[in-house]
Design a protein around this motif. Structure first.
Motif, PDB file in Angstrom:
ATOM      1  N   ASP A  90       0.867  -1.064  -0.004  1.00 26.64           N
ATOM      2  CA  ASP A  90      -0.108  -0.004   0.181  1.00 26.64           C
ATOM      3  C   ASP A  90       0.739   1.227  -0.074  1.00 26.64           C
ATOM      4  N   LEU A  91       2.003   1.075   0.823  1.00 29.15           N
ATOM      5  CA  LEU A  91       2.815   2.465   0.914  1.00 29.15           C
ATOM      6  C   LEU A  91       4.305   1.768   0.713  1.00 29.15           C
ATOM      7  N   ALA A  92       4.995   2.550   0.114  1.00 28.75           N
ATOM      8  CA  ALA A  92       6.685   2.285   0.394  1.00 28.75           C
ATOM      9  C   ALA A  92       7.419   3.452   0.568  1.00 28.75           C
ATOM     10  N   ILE A  93       8.601   3.164   1.220  1.00 24.64           N
ATOM     11  CA  ILE A  93       9.522   4.454   1.448  1.00 24.64           C
ATOM     12  C   ILE A  93      10.475   4.476   0.267  1.00 24.64           C
ATOM     13  N   SER A  94      10.735   5.446  -0.010  1.00 24.35           N
ATOM     14  CA  SER A  94      11.674   5.590  -1.089  1.00 24.35           C
ATOM     15  C   SER A  94      12.551   7.129  -0.833  1.00 24.35           C
ATOM     16  N   GLY A 111       4.710  10.988  -3.777  1.00 26.62           N
ATOM     17  CA  GLY A 111       4.963  11.148  -2.361  1.00 26.62           C
ATOM     18  C   GLY A 111       3.808  11.582  -1.356  1.00 26.62           C
ATOM     19  N   VAL A 112       3.449  10.973  -0.612  1.00 23.60           N
ATOM     20  CA  VAL A 112       2.296  11.408   0.263  1.00 23.60           C
ATOM     21  C   VAL A 112       2.813  12.017   1.866  1.00 23.60           C
ATOM     22  N   GLY A 113       4.189  11.749   1.985  1.00 27.51           N
ATOM     23  CA  GLY A 113       4.740  12.337   3.303  1.00 27.51           C
ATOM     24  C   GLY A 113       6.046  12.297   3.513  1.00 27.51           C
ATOM     25  N   ALA A 114       6.690  13.092   4.128  1.00 37.63           N
ATOM     26  CA  ALA A 114       8.137  12.898   4.282  1.00 37.63           C
ATOM     27  C   ALA A 114       8.530  12.111   5.638  1.00 37.63           C
ATOM     28  N   LEU A 115       9.444  11.289   5.714  1.00 39.23           N
ATOM     29  CA  LEU A 115       9.893  10.628   6.986  1.00 39.23           C
ATOM     30  C   LEU A 115      11.075  11.175   7.280  1.00 39.23           C
ATOM     31  N   VAL A 116      11.894  11.574   6.533  1.00 45.66           N
ATOM     32  CA  VAL A 116      13.292  12.555   6.805  1.00 45.66           C
ATOM     33  C   VAL A 116      13.211  13.692   5.887  1.00 45.66           C
ATOM     34  N   ASP A 117      13.047  14.753   6.425  1.00 44.65           N
ATOM     35  CA  ASP A 117      12.649  15.786   5.523  1.00 44.65           C
ATOM     36  C   ASP A 117      13.951  16.925   5.015  1.00 44.65           C
ATOM     37  N   LYS A 118      15.300  16.136   5.446  1.00 44.32           N
ATOM     38  CA  LYS A 118      16.405  16.760   4.780  1.00 44.32           C
ATOM     39  C   LYS A 118      17.384  15.790   4.157  1.00 44.32           C
ATOM     40  N   ARG A 212      27.808  18.141   4.390  1.00 45.60           N
ATOM     41  CA  ARG A 212      26.256  17.881   4.030  1.00 45.60           C
ATOM     42  C   ARG A 212      26.090  18.500   2.788  1.00 45.60           C
ATOM     43  N   MET A 213      25.232  17.820   1.870  1.00 48.70           N
ATOM     44  CA  MET A 213      24.697  18.169   0.440  1.00 48.70           C
ATOM     45  C   MET A 213      24.222  19.553   0.580  1.00 48.70           C
ATOM     46  N   GLU A 214      23.016  19.959   1.264  1.00 47.48           N
ATOM     47  CA  GLU A 214      22.245  21.398   1.280  1.00 47.48           C
ATOM     48  C   GLU A 214      23.464  22.403   1.750  1.00 47.48           C
ATOM     49  N   ASN A 215      24.448  21.944   2.368  1.00 48.38           N
ATOM     50  CA  ASN A 215      25.248  23.098   2.791  1.00 48.38           C
ATOM     51  C   ASN A 215      26.551  23.358   1.616  1.00 48.38           C
ATOM     52  N   ALA A 216      26.472  22.564   0.652  1.00 47.15           N
ATOM     53  CA  ALA A 216      27.667  22.507  -0.384  1.00 47.15           C
ATOM     54  C   ALA A 216      27.149  23.078  -1.778  1.00 47.15           C
ATOM     55  N   GLY A 217      25.917  23.302  -1.925  1.00 50.00           N
ATOM     56  CA  GLY A 217      25.383  23.714  -3.231  1.00 50.00           C
ATOM     57  C   GLY A 217      24.344  22.957  -3.905  1.00 50.00           C
ATOM     58  N   VAL A 218      23.905  21.791  -3.184  1.00 48.35           N
ATOM     59  CA  VAL A 218      23.032  20.857  -3.798  1.00 48.35           C
ATOM     60  C   VAL A 218      21.631  21.308  -3.384  1.00 48.35           C
ATOM     61  N   PRO A 219      20.674  21.399  -4.016  1.00 46.65           N
ATOM     62  CA  PRO A 219      19.491  22.069  -3.538  1.00 46.65           C
ATOM     63  C   PRO A 219      18.866  20.945  -2.444  1.00 46.65           C
ATOM     64  N   THR A 220      18.321  21.376  -1.563  1.00 41.72           N
ATOM     65  CA  THR A 220      17.805  20.580  -0.342  1.00 41.72           C
ATOM     66  C   THR A 220      16.663  19.601  -0.917  1.00 41.72           C
ATOM     67  N   TYR A 221      16.474  18.648  -0.317  1.00 43.69           N
ATOM     68  CA  TYR A 221      15.469  17.315  -0.846  1.00 43.69           C
ATOM     69  C   TYR A 221      15.330  16.637   0.437  1.00 43.69           C
ATOM     70  N   ASP A 222      13.827  15.969   0.236  1.00 39.24           N
ATOM     71  CA  ASP A 222      13.636  15.168   1.406  1.00 39.24           C
ATOM     72  C   ASP A 222      14.459  13.661   1.142  1.00 39.24           C
ATOM     73  N   GLU A 223      15.064  13.308   2.153  1.00 36.67           N
ATOM     74  CA  GLU A 223      16.022  11.934   1.728  1.00 36.67           C
ATOM     75  C   GLU A 223      14.959  10.853   1.696  1.00 36.67           C
ATOM     76  N   LEU A 224      14.036  10.632   2.755  1.00 34.22           N
ATOM     77  CA  LEU A 224      13.053   9.495   2.681  1.00 34.22           C
ATOM     78  C   LEU A 224      11.519   9.985   2.772  1.00 34.22           C
ATOM     79  N   VAL A 225      10.770   9.453   1.819  1.00 39.12           N
ATOM     80  CA  VAL A 225       9.485   9.869   1.565  1.00 39.12           C
ATOM     81  C   VAL A 225       8.637   8.734   1.567  1.00 39.12           C
ATOM     82  N   PHE A 226       7.190   8.893   1.939  1.00 40.40           N
ATOM     83  CA  PHE A 226       6.312   7.774   1.731  1.00 40.40           C
ATOM     84  C   PHE A 226       5.555   7.863   0.453  1.00 40.40           C
ATOM     85  N   VAL A 227       5.605   6.831  -0.353  1.00 39.49           N
ATOM     86  CA  VAL A 227       4.794   6.782  -1.728  1.00 39.49           C
ATOM     87  C   VAL A 227       3.798   5.945  -1.829  1.00 39.49           C
TER      88      VAL A 227
END
Length: 351
Positions: A90-94, A111-118, A212-227
């Motif tokens: 029903d749901l997966a983490i990706s 995506g229907v919700g973030a588990l880890v938002d950075k 960390r990626m978001e501190n070095a020029g990579v746009p921030t993103y949610d590492e883990l999300v529910f799908v």
């Protein structure tokens, strides 16, 4: 946690959806609804990133929400998105980047919700390499697992630091990132997680240095999300809502006492090192929750997703412009307005 998300060729019809235009909704879990089964496919073996899930399961939060949750572990980390798309879960983490890649291949998931938002992905080095920041990567060897978007991270970081690509050697080390670092085959690795490999190395008194990626020029993103699939979003949105409400209770319990998530996690996977998991959960606590208190639990920022998707297209990781329908915040705790007649739940006119 070093991940191995490698998508195979997948093709399914995608219906256009939009980003969520959420209105506040009163959540009420005081009366237990009729029990429904829900299968959740993890992204990888059980670990500290999943502590809120195991807390909610052990505390009975899912059952109070009327959910009989079964947690499954993939035999191959490339499988979760395919399995949820095929109706096997029903749901997966990706991962946010993997979700963009899936949508680019017309897989009808969102995506229907973030588990880890950075971002958890990071550049990790040891003191002997003398890498204090991106500028110190010049003349170094950086090991990667060969995942295209992580190689693009490295190039973006070098561009921002004004380092010619020829001045840094990228070495493919597969998934032997930490062994390659410890053996000094490379000066740094890109792909390990600051909250797992970084903690593991620190506990071993290796004194890792982390970028960390978001501190070095990579746009921030949610590492883990529910799908979920688009069909689940349309027809079983209330199931997703109850899951996210119960998960919020589990996350809050972990924030109050990390052992609330670590103890059931270790009980479910007895080969885990409890000390490592506890240290990793404590490090991860800030990114289990949205950056702003006003945002609902599990919030995925549409503007950040748009920026990251645009970055992926600019780096030729996507063949098509990123779809605005890649996420919905409609089913997060306290969210949810009535969809318009010509839209799917979570739709809006966001381009």
């Amino acid at each position: 946690m070093i991940r191995r998300p490698l998508l195979a060729v997948m093709a399914c019809a995608v219906l256009p959806l939009g980003l969520a235009a959420c209105g506040k909704k009163q959540d009420n879990l005081s009366a237990t609804p009729p029990m429904q089964k829900l299968t959740l496919m993890l992204d990888y073996f059980p670990n500290a990133d999943h502590a809120p899930i195991y807390a909610a399961l052990a505390r009975g939060d899912f059952r109070r929400a009327g959910l009989d949750v079964t947690i499954r572990t993939p035999s191959d980390p490339a499988l979760p998105l395919k399995l949820v798309a095929a109706g096997k879960a029903d749901l997966a983490i990706s991962y946010e980047p993997e979700l963009f890649l899936a949508r680019d291949k017309n897989l009808p998931v969102m995506g229907v919700g973030a588990l880890v938002d950075k971002p958890l992905t990071s550049i990790i080095s040891l003191p002997s390499a003398k890498i204090a920041g991106p500028a110190d990567l010049k003349g170094k060897k950086v090991g990667t697992a060969g995942i295209p978007y992580q190689s693009a991270y490295l190039q973006t970081i070098l561009d921002r630091a004004a380092i010619p690509p020829a001045d840094v050697k990228e070495v493919g080390v597969g998934f032997n990132l930490v062994p390659s670092l410890l053996s000094k085959k490379v000066d740094a690795v890109l792909g390990g997680f600051w909250n797992y490999e970084g903690i593991q190395l620190a506990r071993a008194k290796k004194h890792p240095r982390i970028i960390r990626m978001e501190n070095a020029g990579v746009p921030t993103y949610d590492e883990l999300v529910f799908v979920a699939t688009e069909q689940t979003v349309r027809k079983r949105g209330e199931l997703i809502r109850r899951f996210m409400q119960a998960l919020q209770a589990g996350a809050r319990a972990v924030r109050a006492d990390p052992a609330a998530g670590v103890d059931p996690l270790v009980a479910a996977s007895k080969d885990l090192d409890r000390g490592l998991q506890l240290a990793a959960v404590k490090a991860t606590l800030p990114v289990f929750f949205p950056a702003k208190p006003s945002q609902p639990y599990g919030y995925m920022d549409p503007e950040e997703w748009k920026a990251y998707g645009t970055w992926m297209q600019q780096n030729k990781l996507l063949k098509h412009p990123p779809l605005s329908s890649t996420l919905t915040n409609e089913f997060l705790p306290g969210e949810g307005g009535q969809p318009s007649e010509d839209s799917t739940p979570g739709a809006s006119s966001t381009p």
